[in-house]
Design a protein around this motif. Sequence first.
Motif, mmCIF file in Angstrom:
data_model
loop_
_atom_site.group_PDB
_atom_site.id
_atom_site.type_symbol
_atom_site.label_atom_id
_atom_site.label_comp_id
_atom_site.label_asym_id
_atom_site.label_seq_id
_atom_site.Cartn_x
_atom_site.Cartn_y
_atom_site.Cartn_z
ATOM 1 N N ASP A 107 -0.253 -2.473 -9.480
ATOM 2 C CA ASP A 107 0.089 -3.954 -9.819
ATOM 3 C C ASP A 107 0.865 -4.615 -9.088
ATOM 4 O O ASP A 107 1.915 -5.424 -9.455
ATOM 5 N N VAL A 108 1.092 -4.476 -7.534
ATOM 6 C CA VAL A 108 1.868 -5.311 -6.704
ATOM 7 C C VAL A 108 1.369 -6.747 -6.779
ATOM 8 O O VAL A 108 0.287 -7.142 -6.931
ATOM 9 N N ALA A 109 2.306 -7.425 -6.051
ATOM 10 C CA ALA A 109 2.278 -8.866 -6.072
ATOM 11 C C ALA A 109 2.051 -9.475 -4.866
ATOM 12 O O ALA A 109 2.025 -10.517 -4.353
ATOM 13 N N GLY A 110 1.810 -8.227 -3.713
ATOM 14 C CA GLY A 110 1.564 -8.953 -2.275
ATOM 15 C C GLY A 110 1.643 -7.766 -1.484
ATOM 16 O O GLY A 110 1.802 -6.486 -1.804
ATOM 17 N N ILE A 111 1.843 -7.952 -0.118
ATOM 18 C CA ILE A 111 1.922 -7.000 0.744
ATOM 19 C C ILE A 111 2.988 -7.545 2.034
ATOM 20 O O ILE A 111 2.831 -8.844 2.372
ATOM 21 N N ALA A 113 3.644 -4.296 -1.875
ATOM 22 C CA ALA A 113 3.175 -3.198 -1.168
ATOM 23 C C ALA A 113 3.988 -3.142 0.194
ATOM 24 O O ALA A 113 4.146 -4.330 0.966
ATOM 25 N N ASP A 114 4.483 -2.133 0.618
ATOM 26 C CA ASP A 114 5.189 -2.347 1.830
ATOM 27 C C ASP A 114 4.479 -1.433 3.080
ATOM 28 O O ASP A 114 4.312 -0.469 3.362
ATOM 29 N N LEU A 115 3.940 -2.246 3.930
ATOM 30 C CA LEU A 115 3.273 -1.761 5.126
ATOM 31 C C LEU A 115 4.002 -2.116 6.505
ATOM 32 O O LEU A 115 3.311 -2.174 7.554
ATOM 33 N N ARG A 116 5.253 -2.161 6.292
ATOM 34 C CA ARG A 116 6.166 -2.219 7.483
ATOM 35 C C ARG A 116 5.962 -0.692 8.049
ATOM 36 O O ARG A 116 5.644 0.278 7.846
ATOM 37 N N ASP A 117 6.562 -1.076 9.466
ATOM 38 C CA ASP A 117 6.486 0.244 10.316
ATOM 39 C C ASP A 117 6.799 1.437 9.904
ATOM 40 O O ASP A 117 6.202 2.377 9.851
ATOM 41 N N ALA A 118 8.078 1.574 9.360
ATOM 42 C CA ALA A 118 8.730 2.837 8.666
ATOM 43 C C ALA A 118 7.887 3.371 7.633
ATOM 44 O O ALA A 118 7.847 4.654 7.422
ATOM 45 N N SER A 119 7.334 2.371 6.854
ATOM 46 C CA SER A 119 6.614 2.558 5.447
ATOM 47 C C SER A 119 5.226 3.455 5.979
ATOM 48 O O SER A 119 4.891 4.322 5.481
ATOM 49 N N LEU A 120 4.718 2.753 6.961
ATOM 50 C CA LEU A 120 3.370 3.217 7.598
ATOM 51 C C LEU A 120 3.319 4.612 8.156
ATOM 52 O O LEU A 120 2.718 5.517 7.643
ATOM 53 N N ARG A 121 4.669 4.947 8.702
ATOM 54 C CA ARG A 121 4.864 6.205 9.234
ATOM 55 C C ARG A 121 4.734 7.323 8.221
ATOM 56 O O ARG A 121 4.698 8.518 8.374
ATOM 57 N N LEU A 175 4.866 -12.040 4.979
ATOM 58 C CA LEU A 175 4.534 -11.549 3.215
ATOM 59 C C LEU A 175 3.258 -12.402 2.983
ATOM 60 O O LEU A 175 3.334 -13.592 3.163
ATOM 61 N N ILE A 176 2.266 -11.791 2.351
ATOM 62 C CA ILE A 176 1.375 -12.539 1.636
ATOM 63 C C ILE A 176 1.722 -12.220 0.382
ATOM 64 O O ILE A 176 1.934 -11.077 -0.199
ATOM 65 N N VAL A 177 1.624 -13.233 -0.565
ATOM 66 C CA VAL A 177 1.875 -13.060 -1.983
ATOM 67 C C VAL A 177 0.694 -13.153 -2.611
ATOM 68 O O VAL A 177 -0.137 -14.439 -2.168
ATOM 69 N N PHE A 178 0.107 -12.515 -3.676
ATOM 70 C CA PHE A 178 -1.226 -12.687 -4.287
ATOM 71 C C PHE A 178 -0.718 -13.842 -5.402
ATOM 72 O O PHE A 178 0.039 -13.238 -6.561
ATOM 73 N N ALA A 179 -1.247 -14.853 -5.534
ATOM 74 C CA ALA A 179 -0.849 -16.023 -6.194
ATOM 75 C C ALA A 179 -1.316 -15.973 -7.565
ATOM 76 O O ALA A 179 -0.852 -16.855 -8.446
ATOM 77 N N ASP A 180 -2.091 -14.912 -7.656
ATOM 78 C CA ASP A 180 -2.548 -14.982 -9.218
ATOM 79 C C ASP A 180 -1.585 -13.933 -10.077
ATOM 80 O O ASP A 180 -1.742 -13.739 -11.298
ATOM 81 N N ARG A 181 -0.508 -13.305 -9.241
ATOM 82 C CA ARG A 181 0.438 -12.596 -9.905
ATOM 83 C C ARG A 181 1.778 -13.150 -9.847
ATOM 84 O O ARG A 181 2.677 -12.596 -9.972
ATOM 85 N N LYS A 218 -0.195 5.324 -4.394
ATOM 86 C CA LYS A 218 0.960 5.959 -3.437
ATOM 87 C C LYS A 218 1.039 5.177 -2.470
ATOM 88 O O LYS A 218 1.578 5.733 -1.263
ATOM 89 N N VAL A 219 0.742 3.777 -2.498
ATOM 90 C CA VAL A 219 1.067 2.803 -1.346
ATOM 91 C C VAL A 219 2.524 2.824 -1.397
ATOM 92 O O VAL A 219 3.248 2.345 -2.731
ATOM 93 N N PRO A 220 3.335 2.883 -0.442
ATOM 94 C CA PRO A 220 4.643 2.229 -0.348
ATOM 95 C C PRO A 220 4.965 1.067 -0.862
ATOM 96 O O PRO A 220 4.068 0.133 -0.631
ATOM 97 N N ALA A 221 5.949 1.059 -1.699
ATOM 98 C CA ALA A 221 6.271 -0.352 -2.414
ATOM 99 C C ALA A 221 7.815 -0.749 -1.998
ATOM 100 O O ALA A 221 8.650 0.299 -2.141
ATOM 101 N N THR A 222 8.086 -1.956 -2.300
ATOM 102 C CA THR A 222 9.203 -2.473 -2.345
ATOM 103 C C THR A 222 9.738 -3.613 -3.234
ATOM 104 O O THR A 222 8.755 -4.280 -3.484
ATOM 105 N N SER A 223 10.708 -3.860 -3.763
ATOM 106 C CA SER A 223 10.972 -4.916 -4.534
ATOM 107 C C SER A 223 11.844 -6.088 -3.716
ATOM 108 O O SER A 223 12.702 -5.732 -3.090
ATOM 109 N N LEU A 224 11.079 -7.168 -3.919
ATOM 110 C CA LEU A 224 11.943 -8.536 -3.281
ATOM 111 C C LEU A 224 12.629 -9.199 -4.587
ATOM 112 O O LEU A 224 11.823 -9.378 -5.539
#
Length: 245
Positions: free
Chosen positions: A172-176, A131-139, A194-200, A34-40
């Motif tokens: 299975d997100v590809a970063g934060i 995974a979206d940890l921007r301010d609005a998503s954290l709230r 943005l940090i990209v998990f480079a194994d994904r 249930k971590v907020p997520a967004t598509s890039l």
Amino acid sequence: MSPVILPKERLDCPDPARCPVAVRELTEAAGDGKVPATSLKADSEWFRVFNAVDGYATRNPGQCNSRFSPFDDESSGERVPSIYLAESLEATLLETSFHDVPIKTPREVNVSTLFGKAHARVRLPTDLLIADLRDASLRTLGIERSAVASSPREHYPCARRVAKHIHSSMQDVAGIVWHSRQAEINQQPAAKVLIVFADRVPTERGDWQLVPDRSSFGALLEGSGWLLVDRLADSLGVTLVDELS
């Protein structure tokens, strides 16, 4: 060539009784998917500052001390490589070459620390779920940015524990993605980091493309790179100390 020996992952909190990072809340959200997520979208544009001995798409194998890396894969125990990016070159510089500039005067950056550094404006190689940890998503989780995105440097290991759980989540997100703390404390406009998990993500030769613009790639001490460094330093009240001339 000798194998790269990576330091042991550091995930221990330096002050558990007063830890400011919302580790429990975020790891529980990751465990529940249930971590907020967004598509890039593929071809979205991001900036990177890197050591010129590497390529602009070279993965960091895990030799850094950053907010969300390095850490080991929960299942395999292998180090998760990463690629750090930001939505503007100014934000990228604030998160790298200007990261340790003191808030109080004298504010200085030694030009020698920029030697051998390059900048690049790149396009993502594919659509990514992040995974979206921007301010609005954290709230939406009842978490303030101070509890993760603006936590102090000594609590980076705690934020890395969060990143490790997010990486192993069923999502299975590809970063934060989050909002830059350095932009915040330097009173600059909010900027996404943005940090990209480079194994994904694809990281073979040619997977990451430069934006077709003559200023998309270059040394920080030359051309458009140096002009932006100089302009950013001036806007921050930072003195560039040149010991190379």
